[in-house]
Design a protein around this motif. Structure first.
Motif, PDB file in Angstrom:
ATOM      1  N   VAL A 115      36.398 -45.816  72.490  1.00  0.00           N
ATOM      2  CA  VAL A 115      37.740 -45.513  72.990  1.00  0.00           C
ATOM      3  C   VAL A 115      38.707 -46.520  72.379  1.00  0.00           C
ATOM      4  CG1 VAL A 115      39.207 -45.260  75.022  1.00  0.00           C
ATOM      5  CG2 VAL A 115      36.792 -44.599  75.129  1.00  0.00           C
ATOM      6  N   ASN A 116      39.328 -46.127  71.277  1.00  0.00           N
ATOM      7  CA  ASN A 116      40.335 -46.974  70.646  1.00  0.00           C
ATOM      8  C   ASN A 116      41.280 -46.102  69.836  1.00  0.00           C
ATOM      9  OD1 ASN A 116      39.165 -46.528  68.002  1.00  0.00           O
ATOM     10  ND2 ASN A 116      37.661 -48.136  68.452  1.00  0.00           N
ATOM     11  N   ALA A 117      42.339 -46.714  69.328  1.00  0.00           N
ATOM     12  CA  ALA A 117      43.380 -45.949  68.638  1.00  0.00           C
ATOM     13  C   ALA A 117      42.850 -45.276  67.389  1.00  0.00           C
ATOM     14  CB  ALA A 117      44.547 -46.871  68.289  1.00  0.00           C
ATOM     15  N   ARG A 118      42.015 -45.980  66.644  1.00  0.00           N
ATOM     16  CA  ARG A 118      41.503 -45.419  65.390  1.00  0.00           C
ATOM     17  C   ARG A 118      40.651 -44.180  65.660  1.00  0.00           C
ATOM     18  NH1 ARG A 118      41.966 -48.113  60.678  1.00  0.00           N
ATOM     19  NH2 ARG A 118      40.732 -47.399  58.908  1.00  0.00           N
ATOM     20  N   ALA A 119      39.802 -44.262  66.678  1.00  0.00           N
ATOM     21  CA  ALA A 119      38.968 -43.113  67.025  1.00  0.00           C
ATOM     22  C   ALA A 119      39.815 -41.957  67.557  1.00  0.00           C
ATOM     23  CB  ALA A 119      37.922 -43.524  68.054  1.00  0.00           C
ATOM     24  N   ALA A 120      40.901 -42.276  68.249  1.00  0.00           N
ATOM     25  CA  ALA A 120      41.762 -41.213  68.780  1.00  0.00           C
ATOM     26  C   ALA A 120      42.328 -40.341  67.672  1.00  0.00           C
ATOM     27  CB  ALA A 120      42.888 -41.824  69.607  1.00  0.00           C
ATOM     28  N   LEU A 121      42.537 -40.922  66.500  1.00  0.00           N
ATOM     29  CA  LEU A 121      43.127 -40.164  65.394  1.00  0.00           C
ATOM     30  C   LEU A 121      42.165 -39.113  64.834  1.00  0.00           C
ATOM     31  CD1 LEU A 121      44.993 -43.073  63.614  1.00  0.00           C
ATOM     32  CD2 LEU A 121      46.037 -41.134  64.797  1.00  0.00           C
ATOM     33  N   LEU A 122      40.889 -39.162  65.190  1.00  0.00           N
ATOM     34  CA  LEU A 122      39.958 -38.126  64.748  1.00  0.00           C
ATOM     35  C   LEU A 122      40.288 -36.765  65.363  1.00  0.00           C
ATOM     36  CD1 LEU A 122      36.683 -40.200  65.003  1.00  0.00           C
ATOM     37  CD2 LEU A 122      37.680 -39.319  62.899  1.00  0.00           C
ATOM     38  N   PHE A 123      41.033 -36.761  66.465  1.00  0.00           N
ATOM     39  CA  PHE A 123      41.391 -35.510  67.139  1.00  0.00           C
ATOM     40  C   PHE A 123      42.857 -35.139  66.894  1.00  0.00           C
ATOM     41  CE2 PHE A 123      38.281 -38.023  69.488  1.00  0.00           C
ATOM     42  CZ  PHE A 123      37.177 -37.172  69.420  1.00  0.00           C
ATOM     43  N   ASP A 124      43.491 -35.871  66.013  1.00  0.00           N
ATOM     44  CA  ASP A 124      44.904 -35.656  65.701  1.00  0.00           C
ATOM     45  C   ASP A 124      45.054 -34.424  64.812  1.00  0.00           C
ATOM     46  OD1 ASP A 124      47.667 -36.601  65.693  1.00  0.00           O
ATOM     47  OD2 ASP A 124      47.349 -36.965  63.569  1.00  0.00           O
ATOM     48  N   PRO A 125      45.878 -33.441  65.199  1.00  0.00           N
ATOM     49  CA  PRO A 125      46.060 -32.260  64.347  1.00  0.00           C
ATOM     50  C   PRO A 125      46.796 -32.606  63.058  1.00  0.00           C
ATOM     51  CG  PRO A 125      47.604 -32.217  66.175  1.00  0.00           C
ATOM     52  CD  PRO A 125      46.685 -33.368  66.430  1.00  0.00           C
ATOM     53  N   GLN A 126      46.268 -32.147  61.950  1.00  0.00           N
ATOM     54  CA  GLN A 126      46.861 -32.437  60.644  1.00  0.00           C
ATOM     55  C   GLN A 126      47.584 -31.203  60.110  1.00  0.00           C
ATOM     56  OE1 GLN A 126      46.381 -35.865  59.527  1.00  0.00           O
ATOM     57  NE2 GLN A 126      45.856 -35.625  61.692  1.00  0.00           N
ATOM     58  N   THR A 127      48.696 -31.436  59.471  1.00  0.00           N
ATOM     59  CA  THR A 127      49.406 -30.381  58.744  1.00  0.00           C
ATOM     60  C   THR A 127      49.238 -30.652  57.257  1.00  0.00           C
ATOM     61  OG1 THR A 127      51.027 -30.169  60.524  1.00  0.00           O
ATOM     62  CG2 THR A 127      51.635 -29.280  58.366  1.00  0.00           C
ATOM     63  N   ALA A 128      48.817 -29.612  56.512  1.00  0.00           N
ATOM     64  CA  ALA A 128      48.559 -29.764  55.078  1.00  0.00           C
ATOM     65  C   ALA A 128      47.655 -30.962  54.829  1.00  0.00           C
ATOM     66  CB  ALA A 128      49.865 -29.885  54.292  1.00  0.00           C
ATOM     67  N   GLY A 129      46.591 -31.055  55.621  1.00  0.00           N
ATOM     68  CA  GLY A 129      45.679 -32.174  55.508  1.00  0.00           C
ATOM     69  C   GLY A 129      44.786 -32.086  54.289  1.00  0.00           C
ATOM     70  N   GLY A 130      43.902 -33.051  54.166  1.00  0.00           N
ATOM     71  CA  GLY A 130      43.036 -33.140  53.000  1.00  0.00           C
ATOM     72  C   GLY A 130      41.831 -32.226  53.088  1.00  0.00           C
ATOM     73  N   LEU A 131      41.084 -32.179  52.006  1.00  0.00           N
ATOM     74  CA  LEU A 131      39.823 -31.461  51.969  1.00  0.00           C
ATOM     75  C   LEU A 131      38.719 -32.379  52.470  1.00  0.00           C
ATOM     76  CD1 LEU A 131      40.157 -29.774  48.445  1.00  0.00           C
ATOM     77  CD2 LEU A 131      40.603 -28.731  50.688  1.00  0.00           C
ATOM     78  N   LEU A 132      37.786 -31.814  53.218  1.00  0.00           N
ATOM     79  CA  LEU A 132      36.605 -32.535  53.691  1.00  0.00           C
ATOM     80  C   LEU A 132      35.388 -31.832  53.111  1.00  0.00           C
ATOM     81  CD1 LEU A 132      35.278 -34.668  55.564  1.00  0.00           C
ATOM     82  CD2 LEU A 132      35.269 -32.910  57.359  1.00  0.00           C
ATOM     83  N   ALA A 133      34.612 -32.552  52.323  1.00  0.00           N
ATOM     84  CA  ALA A 133      33.487 -31.939  51.616  1.00  0.00           C
ATOM     85  C   ALA A 133      32.209 -32.710  51.851  1.00  0.00           C
ATOM     86  CB  ALA A 133      33.781 -31.871  50.116  1.00  0.00           C
ATOM     87  N   ALA A 134      31.105 -31.957  51.996  1.00  0.00           N
ATOM     88  CA  ALA A 134      29.765 -32.543  52.030  1.00  0.00           C
ATOM     89  C   ALA A 134      29.174 -32.400  50.631  1.00  0.00           C
ATOM     90  CB  ALA A 134      28.900 -31.827  53.062  1.00  0.00           C
ATOM     91  N   VAL A 135      28.874 -33.536  49.996  1.00  0.00           N
ATOM     92  CA  VAL A 135      28.371 -33.516  48.624  1.00  0.00           C
ATOM     93  C   VAL A 135      27.047 -34.288  48.576  1.00  0.00           C
ATOM     94  CG1 VAL A 135      30.739 -33.448  47.739  1.00  0.00           C
ATOM     95  CG2 VAL A 135      29.544 -35.635  47.888  1.00  0.00           C
ATOM     96  N   PRO A 136      26.189 -33.978  47.617  1.00  0.00           N
ATOM     97  CA  PRO A 136      24.948 -34.746  47.483  1.00  0.00           C
ATOM     98  C   PRO A 136      25.249 -36.237  47.362  1.00  0.00           C
ATOM     99  CG  PRO A 136      24.903 -32.813  46.075  1.00  0.00           C
ATOM    100  CD  PRO A 136      26.293 -32.903  46.618  1.00  0.00           C
ATOM    101  N   ALA A 137      24.474 -37.048  48.064  1.00  0.00           N
ATOM    102  CA  ALA A 137      24.735 -38.486  48.094  1.00  0.00           C
ATOM    103  C   ALA A 137      24.749 -39.092  46.703  1.00  0.00           C
ATOM    104  CB  ALA A 137      23.693 -39.177  48.967  1.00  0.00           C
ATOM    105  N   GLY A 138      23.904 -38.598  45.818  1.00  0.00           N
ATOM    106  CA  GLY A 138      23.849 -39.144  44.471  1.00  0.00           C
ATOM    107  C   GLY A 138      25.081 -38.859  43.643  1.00  0.00           C
ATOM    108  N   GLU A 139      25.897 -37.888  44.062  1.00  0.00           N
ATOM    109  CA  GLU A 139      27.115 -37.531  43.331  1.00  0.00           C
ATOM    110  C   GLU A 139      28.359 -38.193  43.918  1.00  0.00           C
ATOM    111  OE1 GLU A 139      27.462 -35.783  40.689  1.00  0.00           O
ATOM    112  OE2 GLU A 139      25.722 -34.474  40.468  1.00  0.00           O
TER     113      GLU A 139
END
Length: 725
Positions: free
Chosen positions: A670-694
Motif C-alpha cells: 500500500v503505497n503511492a507507486r503501487a497505486a499507480l498500477l490501477f491508474d487509467p491511462q490514455t494513449a498509454g504504452g504497449l505491454l508485451a511478453a517477450v522471451p527472456a533471452g530477447e
C-alpha cells in the motif's frame, strides 16, 4: 436537455505575459458567455522577472516566480496551446504557430515581451547562456553552483551587459557564491546603467565595488570560450560561466504582420488597440505612441484591467473602450544581492533592508494572485432529487475525461458476457483481444473503435492523442494501420466556430493517421454538451498478436511511463504543476507504431495499457495465457509528478473501479507507486511478453528509438495472479 450557451467568438491571447496572465485570472472569475478563450505560449509557465535576481541569490525557489499557465488556463476555462507564435495573417485572422499550423481569431491580443537576443559573439552559443529564457539559465546556474561547491570549477563568472538587469544578476550571483571568493566581471561595451538616476547609479557602483565585482565599460567582448571572454582590446577575462544580459529586442516576426511598428515594437493607442482594430497589444512588445515610456513590467500590470475591459467590448460589438493613462514615472526597486534593495524614482534614491522587505511584499502579493487562485464554488445540489443523487455528488470530484471516463471493468465484463458469440466463420476474434479479427483468404484484418471525452481545450492536441489512442489496439496486435472513420461530437457553437474547430481536429488527426500508414476515409459529426472524439480503425496483419501466448519466464516490457489518469485528475482540480501536465500530454501524443514494429515479431502476447491500468491489462494477458505475473515497482517508469500526486491521495474517478476489479488477484504493498498500477491511462504504452533471452536486445532497440521503455517484470506460473514487489 438544455445545452450550454453556444460559442460564437474566438479570443486568442498570444503570449503569457503579465497583462495576459491577469486577463486570464479576471476571465476565470467572470467569463464572457459565448466567447472561447485561447492562450498561445511556448511553455507551460511564465516567469515573473521581478523575482529572478532573488532566485539567483538563493532567496526564492523556482516555483515562487513561476506563473503556472496550465493551471491558470484551467481556472479561466481557456484552452492553452503550447507553441510559439511566428506570424499573423490579418486579412484571414489567423495566428501561425510553429509546428501547429494556424489558429483562427475574431479578436486577438499580443503580450510576448521582448525577445532574448544573446550576444552575437563567436563562441557564445557553445559556451555562454542568455539570462532569458529563465529555464535554461536557472538550470545552468544550479549546475554551476554545485560544481563550484564541489570544487570542480573555479567561481569565475562574466556578465555581458551592465544595465540594471545585468547589475542585479551580477550582485545576486556574487551573493550566492560569497563563501567561495567568486571572481566576477561585468562587461559593458558602452556606459553602465544608462537608464537610472545619477544618485542610484553611484550607489549601485559602490555596491559592485563592495561585492568585489570588476566593471569594464567601453570595451566590447569579441569571443567567448569555455574558460574566458576575450575583449576587443586583447584582454582575456577568466570565466567558467558567461551570462548574456544585453541585446533585448522586439520579436522579428512582428515586422511581417503588417501592423504599424515603432522601432520594431507594436504601436498602440490609448485603448491598447493596434493599427488593426481587432488586434490589441500590451507589455514590453508594445509602444505607447500617445505616452512613450521605458520598457517595464509595471506598465503591463496596470494595462491589464483596461485590456480585459476592451477585449470584452470588442467581442460584444461595443464601442465604450477605456483609455490607459500611464504614470509619468514609476518606482524602480533594484535587488542588491543580499536581502536589500535600492529605490529610484524622480531621481531620488533610497536603499536598505527595509526596501527589500517592501519589494518582497509587493512581489509575493503579485504572485499570490496566481498561486492562490480563488475557489469557484460549484452549484448547490437540488433540494429535491431521486434517491442516490445527493450521495453521488457528495464526493465532489468531477468525472475525469480521457480514459478516466470509461465504464469500470467489472460492469463492462458483465455486459460482454451477455453477448452472443459471433455467428460468422470469418470473425476470428480471440477472447478478450484488443481488436476483432476478420478472416480473409489472403490476410487478416483487425478492427477496433475508441471514443474519448476531451481532457484538454487544445483540440488539435486532443485530436492527436485520440488518434494515437485509437491506433493503440491495432498496434497492440502487430497490425499495420489501414483506414479510419472519425466520430466527432462538438459542443454548441456557431457554424464558423464549428468549421474552425473541425479543421483543427481533422487536420491534426489526419497527420497522425497518415504517419501511421492509415487514411481517414469518412466519419460522423454531431453536437452535444461537450467535445468527444473517437475513431474506428482497421489494420492488416498476417498473424495478429493476441493476449493469450505469454509463457512463464517471459520478460514484460512497457514502452511508456504511467500516471496520466492521476495527472489529468489533478489538473482538473488545479493541483498539478504545468510542467507535469505538459510532459503527460507529450507522452500521450507519442505514437507507438515504431515500438510495435520492434515488439511484434518476437512478442508472445501484447496489449496497450489504457483505461483499466497496468494491473488490469496485465491480468487480461494472464487470464488469456493461463499464467501469473510479477511487477518490480522499482523498475516502473512514471511520468513526472505522478507519484507525488498519488501520495497526496489524488486518484482518477475510474481508479476505484479498476482496483475493485482486481480484488483477490493482486498482491501489492500500500503505497503511492503501487497505486499507480490501477491508474487509467490514455494513449498509454504497449505491454508485451517477450522471451527472456530477447529482452535486452528489444529494450535497447526501443530506447534507441526514443521510447521511455523499461522491463517492468516477468510472467510466472501462478495462474491469474499478479504479485507486486
Amino acid at each position: 436537455m438544455q445545452l450550454p450557451l453556444p460559442l460564437t467568438r474566438d479570443l486568442v491571447l498570444i503570449g503569457g505575459g503579465h497583462a495576459h496572465a491577469l486577463v486570464l485570472r479576471r476571465w476565470g472569475m467572470k467569463p464572457l458567455p459565448g466567447a472561447r478563450l485561447t492562450l498561445i505560449n511556448p511553455g507551460p509557465s511564465a516567469p515573473y522577472t521581478g523575482m529572478l535576481p532573488g532566485h539567483i541569490a538563493g532567496h526564492y525557489d523556482r516555483e515562487a516566480l513561476e506563473i503556472d499557465l496550465v493551471r491558470l488556463a484551467r481556472f479561466a476555462g481557456a484552452r492553452l496551446i503550447l507553441g510559439e507564435a511566428e506570424g499573423i495573417d490579418l486579412a484571414r485572422r489567423r495566428v501561425r504557430v510553429k509546428g501547429r499550423g494556424e489558429i483562427a481569431y475574431d479578436v486577438t491580443s499580443i503580450d510576448i515581451g521582448i525577445a532574448s537576443d544573446p550576444p552575437r559573439l563567436k563562441g557564445f552559443a557553445e559556451h555562454g547562456i542568455a539570462a532569458k529564457p529563465l529555464g535554461a539559465y536557472a538550470e545552468r546556474w544550479a549546475e554551476f553552483r554545485k560544481a563550484v561547491a564541489d570544487g570542480r570549477v573555479p567561481p569565475e563568472i562574466a556578465v555581458i551587459g551592465a544595465g540594471v538587469g545585468g547589475v542585479e544578476l551580477a550582485l545576486a550571483m556574487a551573493h550566492a557564491l560569497r563563501d567561495f571568493a567568486p571572481r566576477l566581471t561585468l562587461i559593458e561595451a558602452r556606459a553602465a546603467l544608462p537608464h537610472i538616476g545619477a544618485g542610484a547609479r553611484r550607489a549601485l557602483m559602490a555596491r559592485l565595488s563592495a561585492a568585489g565585482i570588476t566593471l569594464i565599460e567601453g570595451v566590447a567582448p569579441v569571443e567567448v570560450t569555455a574558460q574566458a571572454v576575450r575583449l576587443a582590446d586583447g584582454r582575456e577575462i577568466p570565466s567558467r560561466l558567461t551570462v548574456g544580459v544585453a541585446g533585448a529586442r522586439p520579436h522579428g516576426w512582428l515586422a511581417e504582420t503588417g501592423l504599424k511598428l515603432v522601432d520594431g515594437f507594436i504601436e498602440i493607442g490609448p485603448d491598447l488597440r493596434t493599427s488593426d482594430p481587432r488586434v490589441f497589444a500590451a507589455g514590453d512588445c508594445a509602444h505607447m505612441s500617445h505616452a512613450p515610456r521605458p520598457k517595464a513590467g509595471v506598465y503591463a500590470v496596470r494595462q491589464a484591467p483596461v485590456l480585459a475591459h476592451n477585449l470584452a467590448e470588442a467581442l460584444t460589438g461595443g464601442a465604450r473602450f477605456r483609455r490607459y493613462r500611464p504614470q509619468r514615472d514609476y518606482l524602480k526597486l533594484v535587488s542588491l544581492g543580499e536581502k536589500a534593495a535600492l529605490a529610484d524614482k524622480f531621481g531620488l534614491r533610497l536603499e536598505g533592508r527595509l526596501l527589500w522587505r517592501w519589494k518582497d511584499r509587493i512581489d509575493r502579493r503579485f504572485m499570490e494572485k496566481f498561486h492562490d487562485l480563488p475557489r469557484m464554488s460549484p452549484p448547490p445540489p437540488p433540494r429535491r432529487a431521486a434517491q442516490g443523487v445527493v450521495e453521488a455528488l457528495a464526493g465532489g470530484q468531477p468525472m475525469c475525461a480521457g480514459c478516466g471516463a470509461k465504464v469500470g471493468g467489472a460492469t463492462l465484463a458483465q455486459m460482454l458476457a451477455s453477448l452472443p458469440r459471433p455467428p460468422r466463420a470469418d470473425i476470428a476474434a480471440g477472447a478478450g483481444d484488443d481488436a476483432a479479427v476478420l478472416q480473409f483468404a489472403s490476410c487478416r484484418q483487425v478492427i477496433t473503435t475508441d471514443q474519448l471525452r476531451a481532457f484538454t481545450e487544445d483540440y488539435g492536441l486532443f485530436a492527436r492523442i485520440a488518434a494515437v489512442h485509437a491506433l493503440g489496439d491495432v498496434w497492440a496486435m502487430g497490425a499495420r494501420p489501414q483506414a479510419a472513420l472519425a466520430n466527432v461530437v462538438l459542443p454548441p457553437m456557431s457554424p464558423s466556430l464549428q468549421a474552425r474547430t473541425l479543421g483543427e481536429i481533422m487536420g491534426a488527426a489526419a497527420e497522425v493517421m497518415e504517419a501511421a500508414g492509415a487514411a481517414i476515409v469518412g466519419g460522423h459529426t454531431g453536437l452535444g454538451a461537450e467535445l468527444s472524439l473517437g475513431f474506428t480503425v482497421t489494420g492488416l496483419a498476417e498473424t495478429p498478436v493476441g493476449k493469450g501466448g505469454a509463457q512463464p519466464g517471459d520478460a514484460l516490457i512497457l514502452t511508456k511511463p504511467i500516471g496520466t489518469g492521476t495527472i489529468l485528475a489533478a489538473e482538473m482540480a488545479l493541483e498539478a504543476k504545468g510542467e507535469w501536465v505538459a510532459a503527460a500530454l507529450a507522452s500521450m501524443a507519442r505514437p507507438q507504431g515504431a515500438a510495435a514494429a520492434i515488439l511484434a515479431p518476437v512478442a508472445r502476447a501484447m496489449t496497450d495499457v489504457t483505461g483499466f491500468g497496468l494491473a488490469g491489462h496485465l491480468l487480461e494477458i494472464c487470464a488469456a495465457s493461463g499464467t501469473g505475473a510479477e511487477i518490480a515497482l522499482s523498475r516502473l517508469p512514471l511520468l513526472p509528478g505522478a507519484e507525488a500526486l498519488a501520495a497526496r491521495g489524488i486518484r482518477s474517478t475510474l481508479w476505484a473501479a479498476n482496483r475493485a476489479a482486481t480484488e483477490g488477484r493482486v498482491e501489492a504493498p500500500v503505497n503511492a507507486r503501487a497505486a499507480l498500477l490501477f491508474d487509467p491511462q490514455t494513449a498509454g504504452g504497449l505491454l508485451a511478453a517477450v522471451p527472456a533471452g530477447e529482452a535486452d536486445r528489444i529494450l535497447t532497440a526501443l530506447l534507441n528509438a526514443g521510447y521511455d521503455a523499461a522491463q517492468v517484470g516477468r510472467v510466472t506460473d501462478q495462474g491469474n495472479r499478479l504479485v507486486i514487489k
